[in-house]
Motif scaffolding. Structure first.
Motif, PDB file in Angstrom:
ATOM      1  N   TRP A   1      12.620   4.097  -3.834  1.00 19.42           N
ATOM      2  CA  TRP A   1      12.110   4.176  -2.470  1.00 19.42           C
ATOM      3  C   TRP A   1      10.589   4.296  -2.510  1.00 19.42           C
ATOM      4  CZ3 TRP A   1      14.146   8.101  -5.237  1.00 19.42           C
ATOM      5  CH2 TRP A   1      13.470   9.327  -5.275  1.00 19.42           C
ATOM      6  N   LYS A   2       9.951   4.133  -1.350  1.00 24.70           N
ATOM      7  CA  LYS A   2       8.493   4.132  -1.279  1.00 24.70           C
ATOM      8  C   LYS A   2       7.967   5.441  -0.690  1.00 24.70           C
ATOM      9  CE  LYS A   2       8.015   0.398   1.223  1.00 24.70           C
ATOM     10  NZ  LYS A   2       7.405  -0.755   1.922  1.00 24.70           N
ATOM     11  N   GLN A   3       6.830   5.880  -1.238  1.00 26.23           N
ATOM     12  CA  GLN A   3       6.062   6.940  -0.588  1.00 26.23           C
ATOM     13  C   GLN A   3       4.829   6.268   0.009  1.00 26.23           C
ATOM     14  OE1 GLN A   3       3.470  11.005  -1.480  1.00 26.23           O
ATOM     15  NE2 GLN A   3       4.984  10.345  -3.000  1.00 26.23           N
ATOM     16  N   THR A   4       4.756   6.251   1.320  1.00 27.25           N
ATOM     17  CA  THR A   4       3.651   5.564   1.985  1.00 27.25           C
ATOM     18  C   THR A   4       2.420   6.462   2.054  1.00 27.25           C
ATOM     19  OG1 THR A   4       4.481   6.288   4.130  1.00 27.25           O
ATOM     20  CG2 THR A   4       5.180   4.115   3.351  1.00 27.25           C
ATOM     21  N   GLU A   5       1.280   5.828   2.211  1.00 26.27           N
ATOM     22  CA  GLU A   5       0.006   6.536   2.251  1.00 26.27           C
ATOM     23  C   GLU A   5      -0.131   7.320   3.549  1.00 26.27           C
ATOM     24  OE1 GLU A   5      -4.712   5.414   1.415  1.00 26.27           O
ATOM     25  OE2 GLU A   5      -3.253   3.865   1.935  1.00 26.27           O
ATOM     26  N   SER A   6      -0.545   8.586   3.428  1.00 25.84           N
ATOM     27  CA  SER A   6      -0.740   9.418   4.616  1.00 25.84           C
ATOM     28  C   SER A   6      -2.140   9.210   5.191  1.00 25.84           C
ATOM     29  CB  SER A   6      -0.541  10.896   4.266  1.00 25.84           C
ATOM     30  OG  SER A   6      -1.605  11.357   3.455  1.00 25.84           O
ATOM     31  N   ASN A   7      -2.405   9.858   6.294  1.00 23.53           N
ATOM     32  CA  ASN A   7      -3.718   9.753   6.932  1.00 23.53           C
ATOM     33  C   ASN A   7      -4.752  10.691   6.318  1.00 23.53           C
ATOM     34  OD1 ASN A   7      -2.821   7.811   8.779  1.00 23.53           O
ATOM     35  ND2 ASN A   7      -1.968   9.402  10.119  1.00 23.53           N
ATOM     36  N   ASP A   8      -4.298  11.568   5.428  1.00 27.71           N
ATOM     37  CA  ASP A   8      -5.207  12.513   4.779  1.00 27.71           C
ATOM     38  C   ASP A   8      -5.937  11.793   3.642  1.00 27.71           C
ATOM     39  OD1 ASP A   8      -6.510  14.552   3.460  1.00 27.71           O
ATOM     40  OD2 ASP A   8      -4.817  15.944   3.556  1.00 27.71           O
ATOM     41  N   LYS A   9      -7.221  11.522   3.837  1.00 31.32           N
ATOM     42  CA  LYS A   9      -7.976  10.775   2.835  1.00 31.32           C
ATOM     43  C   LYS A   9      -8.157  11.554   1.534  1.00 31.32           C
ATOM     44  CE  LYS A   9     -10.577   7.726   5.898  1.00 31.32           C
ATOM     45  NZ  LYS A   9     -11.921   7.225   6.294  1.00 31.32           N
ATOM     46  N   ASP A  10      -8.172  12.887   1.629  1.00 29.93           N
ATOM     47  CA  ASP A  10      -8.333  13.702   0.426  1.00 29.93           C
ATOM     48  C   ASP A  10      -7.049  13.773  -0.392  1.00 29.93           C
ATOM     49  OD1 ASP A  10     -11.000  14.274   1.001  1.00 29.93           O
ATOM     50  OD2 ASP A  10     -10.437  15.961   2.298  1.00 29.93           O
ATOM     51  N   LEU A  11      -5.900  13.843   0.294  1.00 29.70           N
ATOM     52  CA  LEU A  11      -4.591  13.900  -0.378  1.00 29.70           C
ATOM     53  C   LEU A  11      -3.648  12.875   0.267  1.00 29.70           C
ATOM     54  CD1 LEU A  11      -4.192  17.785  -0.629  1.00 29.70           C
ATOM     55  CD2 LEU A  11      -4.666  16.221  -2.522  1.00 29.70           C
ATOM     56  N   PRO A  12      -3.892  11.591  -0.020  1.00 23.93           N
ATOM     57  CA  PRO A  12      -3.074  10.551   0.636  1.00 23.93           C
ATOM     58  C   PRO A  12      -1.620  10.521   0.166  1.00 23.93           C
ATOM     59  CG  PRO A  12      -4.532   9.582  -1.003  1.00 23.93           C
ATOM     60  CD  PRO A  12      -4.922  11.013  -0.893  1.00 23.93           C
ATOM     61  N   PHE A  13      -1.327  11.110  -1.014  1.00 24.86           N
ATOM     62  CA  PHE A  13       0.041  11.091  -1.540  1.00 24.86           C
ATOM     63  C   PHE A  13       0.416  12.483  -2.049  1.00 24.86           C
ATOM     64  CE2 PHE A  13      -1.342   6.681  -2.096  1.00 24.86           C
ATOM     65  CZ  PHE A  13      -0.291   5.995  -1.496  1.00 24.86           C
ATOM     66  N   LEU A  14       1.703  12.801  -1.938  1.00 22.74           N
ATOM     67  CA  LEU A  14       2.233  14.039  -2.499  1.00 22.74           C
ATOM     68  C   LEU A  14       2.582  13.777  -3.958  1.00 22.74           C
ATOM     69  CD1 LEU A  14       3.244  16.951  -2.118  1.00 22.74           C
ATOM     70  CD2 LEU A  14       5.461  15.997  -1.429  1.00 22.74           C
ATOM     71  N   VAL A  15       1.927  14.477  -4.868  1.00 19.29           N
ATOM     72  CA  VAL A  15       2.131  14.212  -6.300  1.00 19.29           C
ATOM     73  C   VAL A  15       2.651  15.424  -7.062  1.00 19.29           C
ATOM     74  CG1 VAL A  15       0.352  12.416  -6.359  1.00 19.29           C
ATOM     75  CG2 VAL A  15      -0.276  14.791  -6.852  1.00 19.29           C
TER      76      VAL A  15
ATOM     77  N   LYS B   1       0.842  -1.210   0.000  1.00 19.94           N
ATOM     78  CA  LYS B   1       0.000   0.000   0.000  1.00 19.94           C
ATOM     79  C   LYS B   1       0.872   1.252   0.000  1.00 19.94           C
ATOM     80  CE  LYS B   1      -3.812  -2.357   0.132  1.00 19.94           C
ATOM     81  NZ  LYS B   1      -3.279  -3.723   0.142  1.00 19.94           N
ATOM     82  N   SER B   2       1.622   1.431  -1.081  1.00 24.82           N
ATOM     83  CA  SER B   2       2.512   2.586  -1.231  1.00 24.82           C
ATOM     84  C   SER B   2       2.749   2.823  -2.713  1.00 24.82           C
ATOM     85  CB  SER B   2       3.836   2.338  -0.504  1.00 24.82           C
ATOM     86  OG  SER B   2       4.508   1.225  -1.078  1.00 24.82           O
ATOM     87  N   LEU B   3       3.478   3.889  -3.033  1.00 25.37           N
ATOM     88  CA  LEU B   3       3.842   4.201  -4.409  1.00 25.37           C
ATOM     89  C   LEU B   3       5.362   4.171  -4.559  1.00 25.37           C
ATOM     90  CD1 LEU B   3       1.462   7.185  -5.276  1.00 25.37           C
ATOM     91  CD2 LEU B   3       1.146   4.770  -5.824  1.00 25.37           C
ATOM     92  N   ILE B   4       5.818   3.661  -5.708  1.00 26.96           N
ATOM     93  CA  ILE B   4       7.253   3.571  -5.984  1.00 26.96           C
ATOM     94  C   ILE B   4       7.762   4.911  -6.500  1.00 26.96           C
ATOM     95  CG2 ILE B   4       9.017   2.458  -7.403  1.00 26.96           C
ATOM     96  CD1 ILE B   4       7.187   0.014  -7.562  1.00 26.96           C
ATOM     97  N   GLN B   5       8.929   5.311  -6.004  1.00 27.06           N
ATOM     98  CA  GLN B   5       9.657   6.458  -6.539  1.00 27.06           C
ATOM     99  C   GLN B   5      11.078   5.999  -6.837  1.00 27.06           C
ATOM    100  OE1 GLN B   5       7.439  10.212  -4.455  1.00 27.06           O
ATOM    101  NE2 GLN B   5       9.044   9.263  -3.260  1.00 27.06           N
ATOM    102  N   ASP B   6      11.691   6.583  -7.877  1.00 29.28           N
ATOM    103  CA  ASP B   6      13.003   6.119  -8.313  1.00 29.28           C
ATOM    104  C   ASP B   6      13.779   7.297  -8.885  1.00 29.28           C
ATOM    105  OD1 ASP B   6      15.200   4.667  -9.263  1.00 29.28           O
ATOM    106  OD2 ASP B   6      13.956   3.017  -9.980  1.00 29.28           O
ATOM    107  N   ILE B   7      15.104   7.278  -8.697  1.00 34.41           N
ATOM    108  CA  ILE B   7      15.913   8.337  -9.312  1.00 34.41           C
ATOM    109  C   ILE B   7      15.949   8.169 -10.827  1.00 34.41           C
ATOM    110  CG2 ILE B   7      17.350   8.636  -7.262  1.00 34.41           C
ATOM    111  CD1 ILE B   7      19.574   7.178  -8.825  1.00 34.41           C
ATOM    112  N   SER B   8      15.679   6.947 -11.319  1.00 36.68           N
ATOM    113  CA  SER B   8      15.530   6.728 -12.760  1.00 36.68           C
ATOM    114  C   SER B   8      14.074   7.025 -13.097  1.00 36.68           C
ATOM    115  CB  SER B   8      15.887   5.290 -13.135  1.00 36.68           C
ATOM    116  OG  SER B   8      15.637   5.051 -14.500  1.00 36.68           O
ATOM    117  N   CYS B   9      13.830   8.252 -13.538  1.00 37.78           N
ATOM    118  CA  CYS B   9      12.454   8.680 -13.730  1.00 37.78           C
ATOM    119  C   CYS B   9      12.343   9.604 -14.934  1.00 37.78           C
ATOM    120  CB  CYS B   9      11.926   9.379 -12.473  1.00 37.78           C
ATOM    121  SG  CYS B   9      12.927  10.785 -11.953  1.00 37.78           S
ATOM    122  N   PHE B  10      11.116   9.960 -15.263  1.00 41.32           N
ATOM    123  CA  PHE B  10      10.862  10.769 -16.453  1.00 41.32           C
ATOM    124  C   PHE B  10      11.069  12.251 -16.142  1.00 41.32           C
ATOM    125  CE2 PHE B  10       8.108  13.097 -19.403  1.00 41.32           C
ATOM    126  CZ  PHE B  10       8.559  12.580 -20.608  1.00 41.32           C
TER     127      PHE B  10
END
Length: 722
Positions: A577-591, A509-518
C-alpha cells in the motif's frame, strides 16, 4: 536372508521399550539440533539448508545403532539358529536397518515443516536421504562386527560407540595435529562423515557410494570370520586372500573412475552450456591453478569442494587443464595477492592465521585471478566471465555518477569492490561532461540519485543514453536522511526526473509499504535500555522473482508508473500500500518504526501491487530504473546484514542487470546460478511466524514422540492378545 528369522527379530524390537526410547531420542535430538542449535527460528539467521538435519541424524546413529544391536546380541551369539553365518548376519543387519530407518522416515516431518518457512531443495533431501541410508548400513555392519569380535555385550556396546565416534570424526584430527599429506589423506578416506558430506550437500558421488558399500561388505565378512573363529570353524585362507584382493582391486578401480551427480535444484555443480560454449572458443590451452593454504582445509573443510569443482570443470570442458599448488606467500604476493586472516581460538589462546585460496587462469600470454574464494556458490560465473575476457580482451567499462551529491567512497563503499570482483572496470566520474565526452557505446552508466544534477549535466546524460549507451539509474523523488533520523524530504527542481518522465518512467509522489518487509531490531523510546524487533513496512523485502531469484530489499521506495513501452522487472506483493505525502513540509512522511501502521488495514489504504524496478529496451535506448537511490548503500547494507552474513542480494541484482543491459544475458543467468534462497522468506508477518513456530515445535517435539509412545502400548496389547 531368512524371512521368518527377519520377522522374528523385527517383532522383538516392536515389543521392546528400548526401540521406542531410541526412536524418540533420535527425533528429539535431531529436532533440537536443527531448530535450536541451528537457530532456525531466529529472524535473519534461520536457514532452510538441510545439511544440519542430516548431520544430526548421523550423530544420533552413533548411540542408537549400538543400542539396537545390543538389544539383539543374543541372536548374534546363538549358534543354534539353523542358518549359515552369512545368511544369519545379513538377516540381523537388515532387521536392525529396518528398525533404525523408522524414526528417520518419521523425521521427514522436519523438511515438510521447513518448507512452510522457506524453500527446501528436494534434490538435496533425496541425496541426503540416500547418504543416510548408506551411512546407517555401514554403521550397523561395523557394530555387528564389534559384537562378534568381543563376544561380550556391554564391552562391545561401549567399544562400538567409541569407535563410531572416532570413525565419524577422524578427518578432524589434522585440525589439532600437524600431520603430513599422507596422514591427512588417510584420515579423510576412513572418515564416515567425510564421505557423507557430499550427500548432505546434494551431490551423489560414486566414490562415496562404493566406500559405504565396500565398507559394509568388509565388516560383514569380518563378522563372519569372527564367528567362524569363535565356533572353531575353519576358513579357506586362499579364498580369503582372493576375496580381499578382489575388493582392493574394485576399490582402486572405482576411485579412479567415478561420476558425480548433481541433485541440487538449480544444478549448482553442473557445468552449463554457456560455459562449454565459451571454452570451445579457446584456441590454446587454458591453465587453471588453484593455490590453497594447508590451514584453509583445516578451518574450512568445504573449500575442498572448490578442488572437486575445478577437477570436474576441467574434465567436462575442452582445452582446459587444472592443477593444485600449495600456496606460497612470496609467489602470491608477487602476483599482487594478499592473504586473508582467519581467527583461530583454542581454549584461552587466540591467534590469526593468514590463508590463501586463489585461482589463477593463464591463457597464451595473458592471465587473470580470482583473488580469494571459499565456496563454489558463484564459481562458474567467476570462471566464465574471466575466460570470456581472456578470449575477447573486451573490458566492461562502467562509469559511476553520484547524482545526489553523496560520496561513492562513503555511501556506496561496497559497490566498486563488488563490481570489480564480477568483472567490471569501474570509474567514479567527477566531471560528468568532460570525462564522459568520448566514451564508446560499449560503456555503461551507473547513476545514484539525480537531485544534484544540473540541467546541463542532465541533458548531457540524456544525449549519451539516447545515443545507445546503456544505463542503470537508481533515483526517486524523495531523499531520506539515512545517516541520521531517516526523515524524508522531497527533491525539488530535479530536472533529470523530467527526462525520465519523457522516457516513460513516472514516479508516484508516495512511498511504498508492504507486509513483506524487513524485521528491524531497534532500541525503544522508553527510558530503559530495551530492544524490540518490529516489521518496518518502508523497507520492502522483495520476494524471489524472475529477475531477482534471491529477492532483494528496497528502502523508502516510490511506485513507478509505466508509459511509452517501459515495462516492469520487479514488483512488490499484492499486499502493498502507499503512504502519501502529508502537508507538513518538515515531516512529510511517518517513518518511525514503532508508530507506522504495519498493514494496509491499519493505515486505511488500499492493498495493491507496485512496480519497483522498470526497464525500457529499444533500438537506441537500453535503461533500467529502480526507485531507490540507496539500495546499494553500504550504510543500509549494514542494517540488513548480520554479524556473520553480509546481505549482497541487492548487489547481485545490480551486477546481473548490468550484464543484461550489455546483452550478456547468458552470463547474467550464470551469476544467478547460485544456491537457492535459504532464508525464511515465506512468512513475513511476526504473528504468523510465531504461530508456525509453535506448530512446528508441537509436531516435532510432542506429537511425533507421543505417537511412538502410543505405538508401544498398542504393540503391548497385541502381544498380550497373541
Amino acid at each position: 536372508m531368512n524371512t521368518s528369522f527377519l520377522k522374528s527379530i523385527i517383532y522383538s524390537f516392536l515389543i521392546d521399550p528400548l526401540f521406542y526410547f531410541c526412536s524418540i531420542l533420535t527425533v528429539i535430538y535431531t529436532s533440537f539440533s536443527f531448530f535450536y542449535l541451528n537457530h532456525f527460528f531466529v529472524l535473519g539467521v534461520g536457514t532452510t539448508e538441510l545439511d544440519i538435519f542430516f548431520k544430526a541424524i548421523s550423530i544420533s546413529c552413533i548411540i542408537i545403532i549400538p543400542l539396537l544391536v545390543f538389544r539383539i546380541r543374543y541372536f548374534i551369539f546363538d549358534d543354534s539358529i539353523p542358518l549359515n553365518s552369512f545368511s544369519k548376519l545379513i538377516t540381523i543387519l537388515f532387521s536392525v536397518f529396518v528398525t533404525a530407518i523408522i524414526p528417520v522416515l518419521v523425521l521427514i516431518s522436519i523438511p515438510v515443516t521447513v518448507n512452510v518457512f522457506g524453500f527446501v531443495d528436494v534434490g538435496q533431501f533425496i541425496s541426503g536421504f540416500i547418504g543416510i541410508v548408506l551411512f546407517i548400513l555401514t554403521a550397523i555392519s561395523f557394530v555387528i562386527f564389534i559384537f562378534n569380535f568381543f563376544n561380550k555385550g556391554y564391552i562391545a556396546l561401549l567399544i562400538s560407540i567409541l569407535f563410531l565416534i572416532v570413525f565419524n570424526n577422524i578427518h578432524l584430527i589434522p585440525l589439532y595435529l600437524k600431520l603430513n599429506s599422507f596422514f591427512n589423506f588417510f584420515f579423510k578416506q576412513f572418515s564416515f562423515a567425510w564421505h557423507f558430506s557430499s550427500f548432505e550437500n546434494g551431490i551423489i558421488d560414486t566414490k562415496d557410494i562404493f566406500f559405504f558399500l565396500f565398507t559394509t561388505l568388509i565388516f560383514t565378512l569380518l563378522s563372519i570370520y569372527a564367528e567362524y573363529k569363535r565356533i572353531g570353524k575353519k576358513i579357506d585362507f586362499f579364498a580369503v586372500v582372493l576375496l580381499f584382493l578382489s575388493i582392493l582391486f574394485s576399490v582402486i578401480t572405482f576411485s579412479k573412475f567415478y561420476k558425480r551427480f548433481d541433485f541440487t535444484v538449480n544444478k549448482q555443480y553442473t557445468i552449463s552450456q554457456t560455459t562449454k560454449k565459451l571454452t570451445s572458443k579457446l584456441e590454446s590451452p587454458l591453465r587453471i591453478t588453484y593455490f590453497q593454504s594447508n590451514e584453509l582445509k583445516d578451518y574450512y573443510p568445504q573449500s575442498t569442494e572448490i578442488i572437486k569443482y575445478l577437477e570436474n570443470f576441467a574434465s567436462q570442458t575442452n582445452n582446459v587443464f587444472f592443477n593444485v599448488e600449495k600456496a606460497d606467500s612470496k609467489k602470491l604476493n608477487n602476483l599482487g595477492i594478499q592473504g586473508q586472516q582467519i581467527k583461530n581460538q583454542t581454549g584461552t589462546k587466540i591467534e590469526y592465521v593468514t590463508v590463501y585460496s586463489t585461482i589463477l587462469l593463464q591463457y597464451v600470454d595473458k592471465s587473470t585471478l580470482i583473488p580469494f574464494i571459499l565456496s563454489i556458490d558463484s564459481i562458474e560465473y567467476d570462471l566464465s566471465q574471466r575466460i570470456q575476457q581472456l578470449i575477447s580482451q573486451k573490458e566492461r567499462n562502467l562509469y559511476i555518477i553520484s547524482g545526489n551529491g553523496k560520496s561513492i567512497d562513503t555511501y556506496y563503499s561496497y559497490v566498486q569492490p563488488y563490481l570489480i570482483s564480477k568483472g567490471f572496470k569501474t570509474f567514479v566520474v567527477k566531471d560528468i561532461i568532460k570525462e564522459l565526452e568520448n566514451i564508446n557505446e560499449d560503456s555503461q552508466l551507473l547513476i545514484f540519485g539525480s537531485n544534484k544534477l544540473s540541467i546541463e549535466q542532465s541533458n548531457f546524460i540524456k544525449e549519451k543514453i539516447e545515443s545507445g549507451i546503456s544505463a542503470f539509474i537508481a533515483t526517486s523523488p524523495f531523499t531520506p536522511a539515512i545517516e541520521s533520523d531517516w526523515n524524508i524530504q522531497r527533491n525539488y527542481d530535479d530536472y533529470f526526473l523530467k527526462i525520465l518522465n519523457s522516457w516513460g518512467f513516472v514516479f508516484d509522489k508516495s512511498l511504498i509499504q508492504d507486509i513483506s518487509c524487513f524485521p528491524l531490531t531497534m532500541q525503544t523510546e522508553n527510558s530503559t535500555l530495551e530492544y524490540k524487533t518490529v516489521n518496518y513496512p518502508l523497507w520492502v523485502s522483495i520476494l524471489p522473482q524472475n529477475y531477482a531469484p534471491k529477492g532483494l530489499t528496497v528502502f523508502w521506495s516510490s511506485p513507478i508508473l509505466l508509459y511509452n513501452d517501459t515495462y516492469s522487472l520487479i514488483k512488490t506483493t499484492n499486499n502493498a500500500w502507499k503512504q502519501t505525502e502529508s502537508n507538513d513540509k518538515d515531516l512529510p512522511f511517518l517513518v518511525n518504526p514503532f508508530l507506522i501502521p504495519k498493514t494496509a488495514y491499519e493505515s486505511g489504504a488500499k492493498s495493491e501491487q507496485f512496480n519497483v524496478v522498470s526497464k525500457k529496451s529499444s533500438e537506441n535506448m537500453n535503461i533500467t530504473v529502480i526507485a531507490d537511490q540507496f539500495f546499494v548503500s553500504s550504510i543500509l547494507t549494514g542494517f540488513i546484514s548480520s554479524e556473520n552474513f553480509v546481505d549482497f542480494r541487492n548487489y547481485d541484482f545490480l551486477a546481473s542487470e548490468l550484464l543484461n543491459l550489455k546483452k550478456e544475458n547468458e552470463l547474467s543467468e550464470l551469476m544467478n546460478k547460485s544456491k537457492i534462497p535459504l532464508s525464511l522468506y515465506k512468512i513475513t508477518d511476526l504473528d504468523l511466524f510465531e504461530n508456525a513456530k509453535n506448530s512446528s515445535i508441537v509436531l516435532n517435539f510432542i506429537i511425533i514422540p507421543f505417537v511412538f509412545i502410543i505405538s508401544f502400548f498398542i504393540f503391548q496389547i497385541l502381544r498380550k492378545k497373541r
